[in-house]
Design a protein around this motif. Structure first.
Motif, PDB file in Angstrom:
ATOM      1  N   ALA B  77      40.623  56.298   3.054  1.00  0.00           N
ATOM      2  CA  ALA B  77      41.442  57.420   3.497  1.00  0.00           C
ATOM      3  C   ALA B  77      40.673  58.691   3.170  1.00  0.00           C
ATOM      4  O   ALA B  77      40.205  58.859   2.040  1.00  0.00           O
ATOM      5  N   VAL B  78      40.515  59.560   4.167  1.00  0.00           N
ATOM      6  CA  VAL B  78      39.789  60.811   3.968  1.00  0.00           C
ATOM      7  C   VAL B  78      40.827  61.897   3.691  1.00  0.00           C
ATOM      8  O   VAL B  78      41.658  62.209   4.542  1.00  0.00           O
ATOM      9  N   VAL B  79      40.773  62.447   2.477  1.00  0.00           N
ATOM     10  CA  VAL B  79      41.835  63.348   2.017  1.00  0.00           C
ATOM     11  C   VAL B  79      41.231  64.693   1.611  1.00  0.00           C
ATOM     12  O   VAL B  79      40.263  64.739   0.851  1.00  0.00           O
ATOM     13  N   GLY B  80      41.803  65.752   2.125  1.00  0.00           N
ATOM     14  CA  GLY B  80      41.368  67.094   1.733  1.00  0.00           C
ATOM     15  C   GLY B  80      42.369  67.681   0.764  1.00  0.00           C
ATOM     16  O   GLY B  80      42.786  67.026  -0.194  1.00  0.00           O
ATOM     17  N   GLU B  81      42.791  68.888   1.027  1.00  0.00           N
ATOM     18  CA  GLU B  81      43.817  69.521   0.191  1.00  0.00           C
ATOM     19  C   GLU B  81      45.085  68.668   0.213  1.00  0.00           C
ATOM     20  O   GLU B  81      45.810  68.558  -0.761  1.00  0.00           O
ATOM     21  N   ALA B  82      45.336  68.066   1.381  1.00  0.00           N
ATOM     22  CA  ALA B  82      46.430  67.103   1.536  1.00  0.00           C
ATOM     23  C   ALA B  82      45.886  65.930   2.351  1.00  0.00           C
ATOM     24  O   ALA B  82      44.745  65.960   2.802  1.00  0.00           O
ATOM     25  N   ASP B  83      46.723  64.911   2.529  1.00  0.00           N
ATOM     26  CA  ASP B  83      46.272  63.783   3.339  1.00  0.00           C
ATOM     27  C   ASP B  83      46.081  64.251   4.787  1.00  0.00           C
ATOM     28  O   ASP B  83      46.842  65.070   5.297  1.00  0.00           O
ATOM     29  N   THR B  84      45.077  63.706   5.427  1.00  0.00           N
ATOM     30  CA  THR B  84      44.790  64.092   6.811  1.00  0.00           C
ATOM     31  C   THR B  84      45.246  63.045   7.817  1.00  0.00           C
ATOM     32  O   THR B  84      45.287  63.322   9.015  1.00  0.00           O
ATOM     33  N   GLY B  85      45.556  61.847   7.334  1.00  0.00           N
ATOM     34  CA  GLY B  85      45.888  60.763   8.263  1.00  0.00           C
ATOM     35  C   GLY B  85      44.661  60.084   8.843  1.00  0.00           C
ATOM     36  O   GLY B  85      44.789  59.253   9.734  1.00  0.00           O
ATOM     37  N   ILE B  86      43.477  60.429   8.356  1.00  0.00           N
ATOM     38  CA  ILE B  86      42.243  59.815   8.871  1.00  0.00           C
ATOM     39  C   ILE B  86      41.885  58.602   8.002  1.00  0.00           C
ATOM     40  O   ILE B  86      41.816  58.705   6.779  1.00  0.00           O
ATOM     41  N   ARG B  87      41.672  57.478   8.667  1.00  0.00           N
ATOM     42  CA  ARG B  87      41.362  56.226   7.969  1.00  0.00           C
ATOM     43  C   ARG B  87      40.166  55.541   8.610  1.00  0.00           C
ATOM     44  O   ARG B  87      39.992  55.610   9.827  1.00  0.00           O
ATOM     45  N   PHE B  88      39.436  54.826   7.791  1.00  0.00           N
ATOM     46  CA  PHE B  88      38.383  53.943   8.293  1.00  0.00           C
ATOM     47  C   PHE B  88      38.646  52.557   7.728  1.00  0.00           C
ATOM     48  O   PHE B  88      38.733  52.400   6.509  1.00  0.00           O
ATOM     49  N   TYR B  89      38.766  51.571   8.612  1.00  0.00           N
ATOM     50  CA  TYR B  89      38.940  50.185   8.178  1.00  0.00           C
ATOM     51  C   TYR B  89      37.653  49.421   8.434  1.00  0.00           C
ATOM     52  O   TYR B  89      37.137  49.420   9.553  1.00  0.00           O
ATOM     53  N   GLY B  90      37.159  48.752   7.372  1.00  0.00           N
ATOM     54  CA  GLY B  90      35.900  48.011   7.475  1.00  0.00           C
ATOM     55  C   GLY B  90      34.778  48.808   6.836  1.00  0.00           C
ATOM     56  O   GLY B  90      34.937  49.989   6.512  1.00  0.00           O
TER      57      GLY B  90
END
Lengths: 59, 138
Positions: B77-90
């Motif tokens: 999960a790529v998180v900045g100041e708050a969660d961004t909703g960006i994910r990488f699976y694998g």
């Protein structure tokens, strides 16, 4: 798009590592995009068309 | 891979405007690529003091798995100041490494890079949209 809207989550899924998802969503080529588990977009799409399809998927 | 070299990728991480956290979700058993995924994540973090890594276990860390909506491992999960909703699976190797570094740079910049028209359309969205993009590493 996930950065532009708090309602959008976006995941890149390595197809080779998740054969169950590949079967579930009938992924036969990449990139393949699946929106909310039902709307499917095959191949790379220009930004404006891609955003339209994503927004219209819940309209 | 696109035309960018490892030096280009390193440069993309060199001047991040804000801190970015990579939340790495692993699983102890039955995860062939969790080890290589963690090594890739660590090597990215080694290139920038603004990128940090926190590891969670898919089975044991139920709160984080629920909060970030993680379904499988390895996941990032790529998180900045708050969660961004960006994910990488694998494991993010090959082209996915480039995508992950691009995502980190975007999150640090807090700018989606989208056109004004795209932003306006996305601003209308009020329901959850879950996008999964199936990719291959090469």
């Amino acid at each position: 798009m996930a950065l532009a809207s708090p309602h959008v989550t976006a995941a890149a899924v390595a197809a080779v590592e998740y054969p169950d998802l590949v079967r579930q969503y009938r992924v036969t080529g990449v990139p393949k995009t699946v929106i909310n588990g039902r709307v499917e977009i095959l191949g790379a799409v220009p930004e404006a068309a891609f955003v339209s399809q994503v927004v219209e998927s819940v309209a | 891979m696109d035309a960018r070299t490892p030096a280009d990728l390193e440069a993309a991480l060199a001047d991040l405007a804000a801190p970015v956290k990579l939340l790495f979700f692993t699983r102890t058993f039955g995860c062939d690529t969790c080890g290589s995924a963690r090594r890739i994540v660590d090597s990215i973090a080694s290139l920038s003091d603004r990128v940090t890594v926190e590891e969670f276990n898919l089975v044991l860390d139920k709160d984080e798995v629920r909060d970030y909506g993680i379904r499988r491992a390895p996941a990032i999960a790529v998180v900045g100041e708050a969660d961004t909703g960006i994910r990488f699976y694998g494991a993010p190797d090959g082209h996915e490494l480039v995508s992950l570094i691009d995502a980190i740079a975007l999150v640090a910049s807090r700018d989606s890079g989208l056109s004004g028209e795209s932003r306006a359309r996305l601003a209308e969205v009020e329901q959850p949209i879950d996008i999964q993009v199936f990719v291959t590493p090469t």
